[in-house]
Design a protein around this motif. Structure first.
Motif, PDB file in Angstrom:
ATOM      1  N   ILE A   1       0.843  -1.200   0.000  1.00 25.88           N
ATOM      2  CA  ILE A   1       0.000   0.000   0.000  1.00 25.88           C
ATOM      3  C   ILE A   1       0.874   1.244   0.000  1.00 25.88           C
ATOM      4  O   ILE A   1       0.572   2.239  -0.677  1.00 25.88           O
ATOM      5  N   ALA A   2       1.990   1.181   0.733  1.00 27.66           N
ATOM      6  CA  ALA A   2       2.853   2.352   0.893  1.00 27.66           C
ATOM      7  C   ALA A   2       3.423   2.837  -0.434  1.00 27.66           C
ATOM      8  O   ALA A   2       3.427   4.043  -0.704  1.00 27.66           O
ATOM      9  N   TRP A   3       3.901   1.916  -1.291  1.00 30.96           N
ATOM     10  CA  TRP A   3       4.530   2.396  -2.518  1.00 30.96           C
ATOM     11  C   TRP A   3       3.501   2.995  -3.476  1.00 30.96           C
ATOM     12  O   TRP A   3       3.789   3.965  -4.196  1.00 30.96           O
ATOM     13  N   MET A   4       2.293   2.455  -3.466  1.00 28.06           N
ATOM     14  CA  MET A   4       1.254   3.029  -4.326  1.00 28.06           C
ATOM     15  C   MET A   4       0.815   4.414  -3.839  1.00 28.06           C
ATOM     16  O   MET A   4       0.654   5.353  -4.631  1.00 28.06           O
ATOM     17  N   VAL A   5       0.631   4.543  -2.531  1.00 36.13           N
ATOM     18  CA  VAL A   5       0.241   5.839  -1.968  1.00 36.13           C
ATOM     19  C   VAL A   5       1.358   6.871  -2.153  1.00 36.13           C
ATOM     20  O   VAL A   5       1.092   8.047  -2.446  1.00 36.13           O
TER      21      VAL A   5
END
Length: 429
Positions: free
Chosen positions: A396-400
């Motif tokens: 989730i972190a890299w997409m956000v």
């Protein structure tokens, strides 16, 4: 802006007194320089001629500072208007007065200089809650040169500071207190409750290290070595080895706090050091994630490999896009400003749901927080759950982060406003 320091003859020996490994005179000058002053004038008594003072100040840390000395026939008395007349030709129209033996806290001094920019025709000094009178020369103050002959008759602006704005050294007995206070204040303004607790644990080690030749970068590599041992223990997969590994990773997290604290109190911050710390942090994450995946495979079978692979892929992608974000948010010469600028950008975009959520949850991505939770998960035998949550969070972190890179740091959003540029230019004068 110019800083002016009058060296006192009875205390010239204090010029070489080490405070957390840095000579007092050098520390005071460096604090002024790091707060925005680019030129420094030393008013030197006969007992410490200017040539001797300059010889002591030949250090790489002061490479960017312009240091001028004025040899005096008698000790300088700041309350004597005539003496100000004698040195006025070497002073700027407005300058920062730094009392001898006074170590101001860097953030407080920077705030004082910022207030002075907004009040260009006033004398500006710190305000105190004390009942006894405090002379304008007893604490750092921005003074108007033309008014000194009249006893500082210019308007006086005061800046209320939370706590004491600095430390006054009256003698050798104050050195230990000064060192403790400098170490106590060696954190960051963005520190949360976890980082403050970690830094509290680190204070004795930081104070001891500050008196040695050990560099912050050496501490960073020490933390990497401890993390490698942690990863090796995680790879064994037993409950006892997992707990021992989590404890070692906690220690590695303390190394991560120590290197920054040590760099700040010894004025050894550098873009390379900041980059090295970031790369070592990323490496330690990969090391322990690989170790936990191998340990889980030994204990529970191949299904662990799928979770571990998802976690590693998400972590590497997150590190990559966060590295891009660091370059977008902060200039290459000041990578240490990334965290502050990133949080400020999230605050400005608080009406956006994603920015607001990331602002509230971003502390969970910090190593200083992760070490606490990893230890708890290891003690209670919940590493499979930890790996699953970490894999989900990393992806989730890299997409956000990609979304926020475009939203917060594209185009004009990184540019300084005209007023900000004016203030920055004035402080540098």
């Amino acid at each position: 802006m110019q800083a002016v320091i009058a060296v006192k003859p009875s205390e010239t020996i204090a010029a070489i007194t080490l405070i957390c490994g840095v000579p007092l005179l050098e520390r005071v000058i460096l604090t002024a320089v790091r707060s925005g002053c680019k030129r420094v004038v030393l008013l030197c008594p006969p007992s410490l001629p200017g040539a001797a003072a300059r010889a002591r100040l030949r250090t790489p840390r002061l490479g960017g500072a312009e240091i001028d000395t004025v040899d005096l026939a008698a000790p300088f008395d700041e309350a004597d208007a005539e003496q100000w007349h004698r040195v006025s030709g070497r002073l700027e129209d407005r300058f920062l007065w730094m009392p001898w033996g006074y170590i101001p806290h860097r953030n407080a001094l920077a705030e004082l200089l910022g207030r002075a920019v907004a009040k260009p025709r006033a004398n500006v000094r710190f305000a105190f809650h004390r009942s006894e009178p405090v002379s304008i020369f007893d604490v750092p103050a921005v003074l108007v040169k033309s008014e000194l002959a009249d006893g500082c008759g210019a308007p006086l602006e005061t800046l209320l500071c939370e706590g004491e704005p600095g430390l006054l050294l009256r003698g050798p007995a104050d050195v230990a207190h000064a060192e403790r206070e400098l170490v106590r204040r060696s954190g960051k303004v963005t520190d949360g409750i976890y980082s403050r607790f970690n830094r509290w644990l680190c204070r004795p080690a930081v104070r001891w290290l500050s008196r040695t030749r050990i560099t912050p970068n050496a501490v960073t590599f020490g933390g990497l070595a401890v993390a490698l041992l942690s990863g090796m223990l995680f790879a064994r997969g037993t409950w006892l080895s997992n707990v021992a590994a989590a404890i070692l990773f906690f220690v590695s997290g303390l190394f991560d706090e120590i290197d920054g604290m040590l760099a700040r109190i010894k004025f050894q911050e550098s873009p390379f050091g900041c980059w090295l710390e970031t790369m070592v942090d990323y490496t330690t994450y990969v090391v322990i994630f690989v170790g936990m995946t191998i340990g889980g495979y030994h204990r529970s079978g191949p299904e662990y490999l799928l979770v571990g692979a998802a976690l590693l892929i998400g972590s590497l992608l997150s590190f990559w896009v966060i590295s891009i974000q660091r370059k977008l948010a902060a200039p290459a010469s000041r990578p240490n400003e990334y965290s502050r600028r990133y949080l400020a950008a999230l605050d400005r975009d608080g009406k956006n749901l994603i920015s607001r959520a990331v602002r509230q949850l971003q502390f969970l991505t910090k190593k200083g927080v992760l070490v606490h939770y990893l230890l708890l998960f290891a003690v209670f035998g919940l590493l499979p759950l930890f790996l699953t949550l970490a894999a989900l969070g990393a992806n989730i972190a890299w997409m956000v982060t990609i979304y926020l890179n475009f939203r917060l740091f594209s185009g004009h959003s990184r540019a300084l406003t005209t007023s900000q540029r004016a203030v920055a230019a004035e402080v540098k004068r």
